[in-house]
Design an enzyme around this catalytic site. Structure first.
Site, short mmCIF file in Angstrom:
data_model
loop_
_atom_site.label_atom_id
_atom_site.label_comp_id
_atom_site.label_asym_id
_atom_site.label_seq_id
_atom_site.Cartn_x
_atom_site.Cartn_y
_atom_site.Cartn_z
N ARG A 115 0.23 -32.58 26.14
CA ARG A 115 -0.57 -32.00 25.03
C ARG A 115 -1.47 -30.86 25.50
O ARG A 115 -2.48 -30.54 24.87
CB ARG A 115 -1.40 -33.06 24.32
CG ARG A 115 -0.54 -34.16 23.72
CD ARG A 115 -1.34 -35.07 22.84
NE ARG A 115 -0.49 -36.14 22.33
CZ ARG A 115 -0.29 -37.30 22.98
NH1 ARG A 115 -0.88 -37.52 24.13
NH2 ARG A 115 0.51 -38.19 22.46
N LYS A 137 -1.32 -15.98 22.77
CA LYS A 137 -0.14 -16.23 21.94
C LYS A 137 1.00 -16.65 22.86
O LYS A 137 1.29 -15.94 23.83
CB LYS A 137 0.26 -14.97 21.17
CG LYS A 137 -0.54 -14.75 19.91
CD LYS A 137 0.08 -13.63 19.08
CE LYS A 137 -0.72 -13.36 17.83
NZ LYS A 137 -0.19 -12.22 17.06
N GLU A 179 3.15 0.67 24.41
CA GLU A 179 2.01 -0.17 23.99
C GLU A 179 0.69 0.51 24.34
O GLU A 179 -0.28 0.40 23.61
CB GLU A 179 2.06 -1.55 24.66
CG GLU A 179 3.08 -2.52 24.11
CD GLU A 179 2.65 -3.20 22.80
OE1 GLU A 179 1.51 -3.01 22.34
OE2 GLU A 179 3.49 -3.90 22.22
N LYS A 225 -8.21 -5.19 23.82
CA LYS A 225 -7.54 -6.37 23.28
C LYS A 225 -8.47 -7.57 23.31
O LYS A 225 -8.52 -8.37 22.36
CB LYS A 225 -6.23 -6.67 24.04
CG LYS A 225 -5.57 -7.92 23.48
CD LYS A 225 -4.09 -7.98 23.56
CE LYS A 225 -3.60 -9.23 22.83
NZ LYS A 225 -2.18 -9.49 22.96
N GLU A 235 -5.74 -14.62 14.39
CA GLU A 235 -5.15 -13.62 13.51
C GLU A 235 -5.33 -13.94 12.03
O GLU A 235 -4.38 -14.04 11.27
CB GLU A 235 -3.66 -13.41 13.84
CG GLU A 235 -3.17 -12.10 13.28
CD GLU A 235 -1.82 -11.66 13.85
OE1 GLU A 235 -1.64 -11.67 15.08
OE2 GLU A 235 -0.97 -11.29 13.04
N ARG A 239 -7.02 -9.14 14.08
CA ARG A 239 -6.03 -9.17 15.16
C ARG A 239 -4.70 -8.54 14.74
O ARG A 239 -3.95 -8.04 15.58
CB ARG A 239 -5.83 -10.61 15.66
CG ARG A 239 -4.90 -10.68 16.87
CD ARG A 239 -4.98 -12.00 17.61
NE ARG A 239 -4.06 -11.99 18.72
CZ ARG A 239 -4.07 -12.84 19.73
NH1 ARG A 239 -4.96 -13.80 19.77
NH2 ARG A 239 -3.19 -12.76 20.71
N ASN A 243 -0.66 -5.17 15.84
CA ASN A 243 0.75 -5.01 15.49
C ASN A 243 1.07 -3.61 14.97
O ASN A 243 2.13 -3.38 14.38
CB ASN A 243 1.16 -6.07 14.45
CG ASN A 243 1.05 -7.46 15.04
OD1 ASN A 243 1.50 -7.71 16.16
ND2 ASN A 243 0.41 -8.36 14.32
N HIS A 246 4.60 -2.24 15.06
CA HIS A 246 5.50 -3.35 15.41
C HIS A 246 6.46 -3.75 14.29
O HIS A 246 7.41 -4.47 14.56
CB HIS A 246 4.69 -4.57 15.86
CG HIS A 246 4.20 -4.44 17.28
ND1 HIS A 246 3.38 -3.42 17.71
CD2 HIS A 246 4.45 -5.20 18.39
CE1 HIS A 246 3.12 -3.56 19.00
NE2 HIS A 246 3.76 -4.63 19.43
N HIS A 250 10.07 -4.57 15.61
CA HIS A 250 10.76 -5.87 15.59
C HIS A 250 12.13 -5.74 14.92
O HIS A 250 13.11 -6.33 15.37
CB HIS A 250 9.91 -6.92 14.85
CG HIS A 250 8.67 -7.30 15.62
ND1 HIS A 250 7.52 -7.75 15.01
CD2 HIS A 250 8.40 -7.29 16.95
CE1 HIS A 250 6.60 -8.01 15.94
NE2 HIS A 250 7.11 -7.72 17.11
N HIS A 262 10.99 -3.43 24.59
CA HIS A 262 9.97 -3.64 23.56
C HIS A 262 9.09 -2.39 23.39
O HIS A 262 8.84 -1.93 22.27
CB HIS A 262 9.11 -4.85 23.90
CG HIS A 262 8.02 -5.11 22.89
ND1 HIS A 262 8.29 -5.52 21.60
CD2 HIS A 262 6.67 -4.97 22.97
CE1 HIS A 262 7.15 -5.65 20.94
NE2 HIS A 262 6.14 -5.31 21.74
N1 GLY Z 1 0.70 -8.95 20.69
C1 GLY Z 1 -0.15 -9.06 19.57
C2 GLY Z 1 -1.21 -10.11 19.71
O1 GLY Z 1 -1.41 -10.64 20.77
O2 GLY Z 1 -1.84 -10.44 18.73
#
Ligand code: GLY
Length: 355
Positions: A115, A137, A179, A225, A235, A239, A243, A246, A250, A262
């Site tokens: 966990r 993430k 990026e 960031k 998010e 946040r 994107n 993106h 994607h 990417h």
């Molecule tokens: N890659 C976008 C984020 O970490 O929210």
């Protein structure tokens, strides 16, 4: 010189991101004291010496496969079973050494095992250092889509050792600039929106200031960031600005079977987002030209590869998981970069034609 940026989170939690050549020397200070075992998750193609990570503990290396087909729940099961057979406890630690795929998979396995056990990310690509490894993430893919199963699981620390970049293939490094250019366009938004909640803490330089050493530019992106993640860890708003570029990126990755890197897909996506911003009356032609000039100067692709079906790209963009309400994009505009809902199909088509 090692630059340290803290990612402050709610509830008094925070973790350091170390940036610089030989930043790995700082690992000893962030390895949890409780850890008796260090599980190094990496790929066979990444030349590392597992003893670097042991620091007086027992260390074992766990290789995962190369490429998106290995970013699956079955890889998570294989890793967790191997950790269990080794006797890993919840006090031990995972060190994920590699690109975004490795830190996403290693981070998600760490989030699930017992966990949740500690994980330290050691990104070896520019993309990983400025994006994937920061912010917690983690995810794997399902046959139905990318990153559909995952968790927010913040690392105990991140080590961005820029010596890894000296051996990175040129195309992979160039892709990372896609990026990095995103942060150039995001900076005023982050300063204005995150800045009043939390100062952007780190080197006060522009992400694209080529007069600065590479590690200072990387540290600037990390600081931007970190400020966004600190303001909106899960998010629920701000946040999403990360994107920018993106939504088409994607769609392009799916339509090309991940043949585009990417960062290349993001570069094309940034041009599309700019053209769509223009089509929807949010930004000027000069601002679109700025996107083209900056990406062109870094030799990044600016239009979709030939032969892709436009209507398929539009369908795929509609399926993007960021599409909360009709067709949703992250667009530049008078208030900076923000989520825009209900973008008309005609504008989407017109922006594609302009590419
Ligand atoms: N890659 C976008 C984020 O970490 O929210």
């Amino acid at each position: 010189m090692i630059i340290t940026i803290d990612v402050p989170l709610g509830g008094g939690r925070s973790y350091p991101v170390l940036v610089g050549a030989e930043a790995v020397a700082g690992l000893a200070a962030i390895l949890p004291k409780s850890a008796k075992r260090v599980a190094v998750v990496t790929q066979a193609s990444i030349p590392i010496d597992p003893s670097t990570w042991a620091l007086g503990r027992e260390a074992r290396t766990f290789h995962i496969g190369e490429g998106e087909p290995h970013k699956t729940l079955s890889t998570i099961e294989t890793l967790c079973s191997a950790w269990s057979r080794w006797g890993m406890s919840r006090n031990d630690v995972v060190v994920a050494v590699g690109g975004g795929l490795v830190t996403d998979v290693g981070g998600f396995a760490a989030a699930c095992y017992h966990r949740g056990i500690a994980v330290i990310h050691v990104p070896t690509t520019l993309l990983g250092m400025i994006d994937a490894a920061i912010g917690g993430k983690t995810a794997v893919n399902l046959p139905e889509g990318k990153n559909l199963v995952g968790a927010y699981w913040q690392p105990t620390g991140v080590v961005c050792d820029t010596t890894f970049l000296t051996t990175l293939p040129a195309a992979e490094l160039r892709s990372g600039w896609g990026e990095l250019v995103k942060y150039h366009f995001l900076e005023p938004t982050v300063q204005a929106l995150a800045g009043h909640l939390l100062p952007v803490d780190g080197p006060a330089v522009a992400p694209l200031d080529d007069a600065q050493p590479e590690d200072v530019q990387i540290a600037r992106c990390v600081a931007l960031k970190a400020a966004v993640v600190a303001a909106d860890e899960r998010e629920s708003g701000l946040r999403a600005c990360l994107n920018y570029g993106h939504t088409l990126a994607h769609a392009l990755e799916i339509a090309t079977g991940f043949e585009l890197r990417h960062g290349e897909a993001v570069a094309i996506g940034l041009i599309y987002a700019a053209e769509l911003g223009f089509e929807t009356g949010r930004i000027s032609a000069e601002r679109v030209a700025e996107h083209r000039d900056i990406l062109g100067a870094r030799d990044l692709p600016m239009r979709p590869p030939p032969g892709l079906d436009r209507s398929e790209l539009i369908t795929l963009m509609g399926r993007d998981k960021k599409a909360l309400d009709g067709i949703t994009f992250v667009l530049d505009g008078p208030h900076g970069i923000e989520t825009v809902t209900g973008v008309a199909g005609l504008a989407m088509e017109a922006a594609l034609s302009r590419m």
